[in-house]
Design a protein around this motif. Structure first.
Motif, PDB file in Angstrom:
ATOM      1  N   ALA A  16       0.833  -1.201   0.000  1.00 17.30           N
ATOM      2  CA  ALA A  16       0.000   0.000   0.000  1.00 17.30           C
ATOM      3  C   ALA A  16       0.868   1.251   0.000  1.00 17.30           C
ATOM      4  CB  ALA A  16      -0.920  -0.018   1.220  1.00 17.30           C
ATOM      5  N   ASP A  17       1.963   1.241   0.795  1.00 15.48           N
ATOM      6  CA  ASP A  17       2.876   2.389   0.834  1.00 15.48           C
ATOM      7  C   ASP A  17       3.544   2.600  -0.519  1.00 15.48           C
ATOM      8  OD1 ASP A  17       4.215   4.530   2.009  1.00 15.48           O
ATOM      9  OD2 ASP A  17       5.941   3.288   2.491  1.00 15.48           O
ATOM     10  N   LEU A  18       3.841   1.515  -1.209  1.00 14.72           N
ATOM     11  CA  LEU A  18       4.445   1.626  -2.532  1.00 14.72           C
ATOM     12  C   LEU A  18       3.506   2.296  -3.515  1.00 14.72           C
ATOM     13  CD1 LEU A  18       6.758   0.985  -4.505  1.00 14.72           C
ATOM     14  CD2 LEU A  18       5.735  -1.268  -4.844  1.00 14.72           C
ATOM     15  N   PHE A  19       2.233   1.932  -3.471  1.00 17.40           N
ATOM     16  CA  PHE A  19       1.270   2.523  -4.402  1.00 17.40           C
ATOM     17  C   PHE A  19       0.869   3.939  -3.999  1.00 17.40           C
ATOM     18  CE2 PHE A  19       0.640  -1.959  -5.528  1.00 17.40           C
ATOM     19  CZ  PHE A  19       0.624  -1.867  -6.911  1.00 17.40           C
ATOM     20  N   SER A  56       2.431  13.406  -0.870  1.00 18.56           N
ATOM     21  CA  SER A  56       3.628  14.146  -0.506  1.00 18.56           C
ATOM     22  C   SER A  56       4.835  13.210  -0.493  1.00 18.56           C
ATOM     23  CB  SER A  56       3.450  14.802   0.869  1.00 18.56           C
ATOM     24  OG  SER A  56       3.200  13.811   1.857  1.00 18.56           O
ATOM     25  N   MET A  57       6.028  13.803  -0.442  1.00 18.86           N
ATOM     26  CA  MET A  57       7.231  12.980  -0.449  1.00 18.86           C
ATOM     27  C   MET A  57       8.388  13.746   0.180  1.00 18.86           C
ATOM     28  SD  MET A  57       8.261  13.175  -4.493  1.00 18.86           S
ATOM     29  CE  MET A  57       8.573  14.733  -5.317  1.00 18.86           C
ATOM     30  N   HIS A  58       9.406  12.987   0.596  1.00 16.50           N
ATOM     31  CA  HIS A  58      10.647  13.544   1.112  1.00 16.50           C
ATOM     32  C   HIS A  58      11.760  13.284   0.090  1.00 16.50           C
ATOM     33  CE1 HIS A  58       8.289  13.393   4.824  1.00 16.50           C
ATOM     34  NE2 HIS A  58       9.117  14.328   5.280  1.00 16.50           N
ATOM     35  N   VAL A  59      12.544  14.320  -0.194  1.00 16.55           N
ATOM     36  CA  VAL A  59      13.517  14.257  -1.288  1.00 16.55           C
ATOM     37  C   VAL A  59      14.916  14.514  -0.748  1.00 16.55           C
ATOM     38  CG1 VAL A  59      14.263  15.357  -3.443  1.00 16.55           C
ATOM     39  CG2 VAL A  59      11.842  14.983  -3.021  1.00 16.55           C
ATOM     40  N   ILE A  77      14.253  16.872   2.259  1.00 23.69           N
ATOM     41  CA  ILE A  77      13.388  18.016   1.987  1.00 23.69           C
ATOM     42  C   ILE A  77      11.970  17.525   1.764  1.00 23.69           C
ATOM     43  CG2 ILE A  77      13.032  20.048   0.556  1.00 23.69           C
ATOM     44  CD1 ILE A  77      15.618  20.065   2.160  1.00 23.69           C
ATOM     45  N   PHE A  78      11.007  18.127   2.467  1.00 21.65           N
ATOM     46  CA  PHE A  78       9.606  17.726   2.349  1.00 21.65           C
ATOM     47  C   PHE A  78       8.937  18.481   1.200  1.00 21.65           C
ATOM     48  CE2 PHE A  78       5.110  18.388   3.535  1.00 21.65           C
ATOM     49  CZ  PHE A  78       4.689  17.055   3.501  1.00 21.65           C
ATOM     50  N   ILE A  79       8.304  17.738   0.304  1.00 22.33           N
ATOM     51  CA  ILE A  79       7.582  18.324  -0.840  1.00 22.33           C
ATOM     52  C   ILE A  79       6.098  17.975  -0.689  1.00 22.33           C
ATOM     53  CG2 ILE A  79       7.445  18.552  -3.336  1.00 22.33           C
ATOM     54  CD1 ILE A  79      10.161  19.288  -2.257  1.00 22.33           C
ATOM     55  N   ARG A 107      16.606  10.815  -4.842  1.00 19.08           N
ATOM     56  CA  ARG A 107      15.925   9.748  -4.116  1.00 19.08           C
ATOM     57  C   ARG A 107      14.764  10.356  -3.338  1.00 19.08           C
ATOM     58  NH1 ARG A 107      20.580   5.725  -1.534  1.00 19.08           N
ATOM     59  NH2 ARG A 107      21.406   4.963  -3.539  1.00 19.08           N
ATOM     60  N   TYR A 108      13.595   9.731  -3.440  1.00 20.25           N
ATOM     61  CA  TYR A 108      12.424  10.212  -2.709  1.00 20.25           C
ATOM     62  C   TYR A 108      11.731   9.040  -2.031  1.00 20.25           C
ATOM     63  CZ  TYR A 108       9.708   8.623  -6.784  1.00 20.25           C
ATOM     64  OH  TYR A 108       9.148   7.862  -7.787  1.00 20.25           O
ATOM     65  N   THR A 109      11.217   9.280  -0.849  1.00 20.58           N
ATOM     66  CA  THR A 109      10.579   8.243  -0.047  1.00 20.58           C
ATOM     67  C   THR A 109       9.068   8.300  -0.202  1.00 20.58           C
ATOM     68  OG1 THR A 109      10.518   9.717   1.881  1.00 20.58           O
ATOM     69  CG2 THR A 109      12.438   8.275   1.646  1.00 20.58           C
ATOM     70  N   SER A 110       8.426   7.189   0.123  1.00 19.11           N
ATOM     71  CA  SER A 110       6.967   7.102   0.084  1.00 19.11           C
ATOM     72  C   SER A 110       6.373   7.787   1.311  1.00 19.11           C
ATOM     73  CB  SER A 110       6.553   5.638   0.021  1.00 19.11           C
ATOM     74  OG  SER A 110       7.123   4.924   1.100  1.00 19.11           O
ATOM     75  N   MET A 111       5.042   7.715   1.451  1.00 18.27           N
ATOM     76  CA  MET A 111       4.359   8.432   2.514  1.00 18.27           C
ATOM     77  C   MET A 111       4.758   7.918   3.888  1.00 18.27           C
ATOM     78  SD  MET A 111       0.272   9.020   3.040  1.00 18.27           S
ATOM     79  CE  MET A 111       0.173   9.859   1.472  1.00 18.27           C
ATOM     80  N   ILE A 112       4.753   6.605   4.075  1.00  8.46           N
ATOM     81  CA  ILE A 112       5.129   6.036   5.361  1.00  8.46           C
ATOM     82  C   ILE A 112       6.645   5.968   5.504  1.00  8.46           C
ATOM     83  CG2 ILE A 112       4.875   4.007   6.848  1.00  8.46           C
ATOM     84  CD1 ILE A 112       2.264   3.397   5.468  1.00  8.46           C
ATOM     85  N   GLY A 113       7.363   5.826   4.416  1.00  4.80           N
ATOM     86  CA  GLY A 113       8.806   5.780   4.451  1.00  4.80           C
ATOM     87  C   GLY A 113       9.401   4.399   4.336  1.00  4.80           C
ATOM     88  N   LEU A 114       8.566   3.406   3.934  1.00  9.30           N
ATOM     89  CA  LEU A 114       9.083   2.055   3.795  1.00  9.30           C
ATOM     90  C   LEU A 114       9.821   1.851   2.479  1.00  9.30           C
ATOM     91  CD1 LEU A 114       6.021   0.010   5.185  1.00  9.30           C
ATOM     92  CD2 LEU A 114       8.106   0.717   6.383  1.00  9.30           C
ATOM     93  N   TRP A 115       9.562   2.720   1.508  1.00  7.60           N
ATOM     94  CA  TRP A 115      10.187   2.598   0.192  1.00  7.60           C
ATOM     95  C   TRP A 115      10.930   3.895  -0.139  1.00  7.60           C
ATOM     96  CZ3 TRP A 115      10.081  -1.783  -2.887  1.00  7.60           C
ATOM     97  CH2 TRP A 115       9.211  -2.796  -2.477  1.00  7.60           C
TER      98      TRP A 115
END
Length: 406
Positions: A16-19, A56-59, A77-79, A107-115
């Motif tokens: 779910a975090d990936l999608f 949203s994402m962190h970059v 950085i939060f976008i 590199r950017y992370t997913s919402m929860i941060g698992l990916w």
């Protein structure tokens, strides 16, 4: 059963975090960078990240900078979703030249941060690293203040020589023969004429980029300091209304900037010589001097930035330099050997230190003897510390004009 259920939950949350993470086609990046930056001067670059997705994402990112650049990147950085953010970062270029920057690695992370996903984005760009212009800016801001700060001053001209500049109030010490009686009668106070050196002189700057100019200093090498001093001298001459030409050479002629007038010609000189590097071959001085004379047919002042020790130990250069002196005014500038000066200033506490000091003193005295011999032939050779090379060149140029030698 517990392991199966836990694994299923983790896989479900991870999927779910990936999608729920933005797709690479749902956001864009644009880099903003200057065309030119000075060596050793911090420059600010920025990238604009536009997030078109509903998440949203962190970059975090790394730019495709050369190794001679020292970057400082922000992290995490939060976008926000449906927003754009500008990320700024500093770089400190260390080596002159023209550099291509082709990619951005993000590199950017997913919402929860698992990916965390990595994307390579093509962003071709070009940055020119020009010489440091701090000395040039200081001179153009105030020529007299620049020279006085270094313990030198612009001397007064000979009486009645040069071009008329302006009429000003008489002060104690002025030549009474230059009093303007007509203006004095008009303003009911004593006025005097002020003269300045004639404009339109020709200055040819030769920069040696041969093997000996690659000697490392505390900051950069001899060529770096010579280029910066040559640009400051060119700015002084152009600001005074003179014509300036620049020749860079080693075994062959590396770069040539023809004679020009006005401060706008300084940019032409910069674009010509900003990328010259040290050549691992011996310099061909006869070729350079002959080319400089061909480039400038009129009487001019030829300033050579090179290694003085090369001329001290090779007397055959004196022959064609004497031929040059018949038509042009010559000056050679070099950077003094800090190690030699440090050895001379040591206290001879041991026999080994005393021997090294005596040999250093003998070498120094021999070099001064040869330099005096060249000066008797009208070919002055000057040495200055690396941080005073520019002010020494400008001071000698101004004194030459004030004395009416050119």
């Amino acid at each position: 059963m517990f392991l199966l259920i836990s694994t299923a939950i983790v896989i479900a949350v991870s999927t779910a975090d990936l999608f729920l993470s933005p797709h690479k086609n749902e956001w864009s990046v644009k880099r903003t960078s200057p065309r030119e930056t000075e060596r050793y001067q911090g420059e600010q670059l920025s990238i604009t990240v536009t997030n078109h997705s509903a998440f949203s994402m962190h970059v975090r990112f790394v730019d495709d900078l050369p190794r001679s650049f020292q970057p400082s990147y922000p992290n995490n950085i939060f976008i926000p979703k449906q927003r754009a953010a500008t990320i700024e970062y500093q770089v400190w270029p260390q080596v002159r030249g023209k550099y291509s920057i082709n990619y951005l690695y993000i590199r950017y992370t997913s919402m929860i941060g698992l990916w965390e996903k990595q994307v390579t984005i093509s962003q071709p760009d070009t940055i020119k690293v020009i010489p440091n212009l701090s000395e040039t800016k200081r001179y153009l801001a105030s020529a007299q203040t620049y020279l006085l700060h270094e313990g030198l001053k612009i001397r007064k001209m000979k009486s009645g020589t040069g071009e008329f500049s302006k009429v000003r109030n008489y002060v104690v010490g002025d030549d009474p023969r230059k009093i303007n009686w007509r203006q004095s009668a008009k303003f009911q106070e004593i006025m005097t004429n002020e003269f300045e050196p004639e404009h339109g002189k020709h200055i040819t700057i030769c920069i040696d980029c041969g093997r000996m100019m690659g000697v490392e200093l505390e900051e950069g090498n001899r060529l770096e300091k010579s280029v910066e001093a040559a640009i400051t001298l060119a700015a002084a001459a152009l600001d005074n209304g003179d014509y300036v030409a620049v020749v860079v050479f080693s075994k062959e002629i590396q770069a040539v900037a023809p004679a020009g007038k006005g401060l706008q010609h300084l940019d032409t000189i910069l674009q010509t010589i900003y990328a010259v590097q040290v050549d691992a071959q011996e310099s061909n001085y006869p070729l350079a001097i002959q080319y400089a004379q061909t480039l400038q047919q009129k009487r001019s002042m030829i300033v050579l930035f090179s290694d003085v020790a090369t001329f001290v130990h090779e007397d055959h250069h004196l022959f064609y330099m004497k031929q040059l002196r018949k038509r042009h005014l010559f000056l050679m500038l070099g950077i003094e050997d800090r190690l030699l000066q440090k050895t001379i200033s040591q206290t001879p506490e041991t026999t080994a230190i005393a021997m090294r000091k005596s040999i250093a003193q003998k070498q120094y005295l021999y070099q001064k003897q040869v330099m005096t011999k060249w000066e008797k032939h009208g070919l002055p050779m000057l040495e200055a510390p690396a941080d005073q090379l520019a002010v020494t060149a400008v001071s000698h140029y101004i004194q030459t004009l004030n004395r009416g030698l050119l």
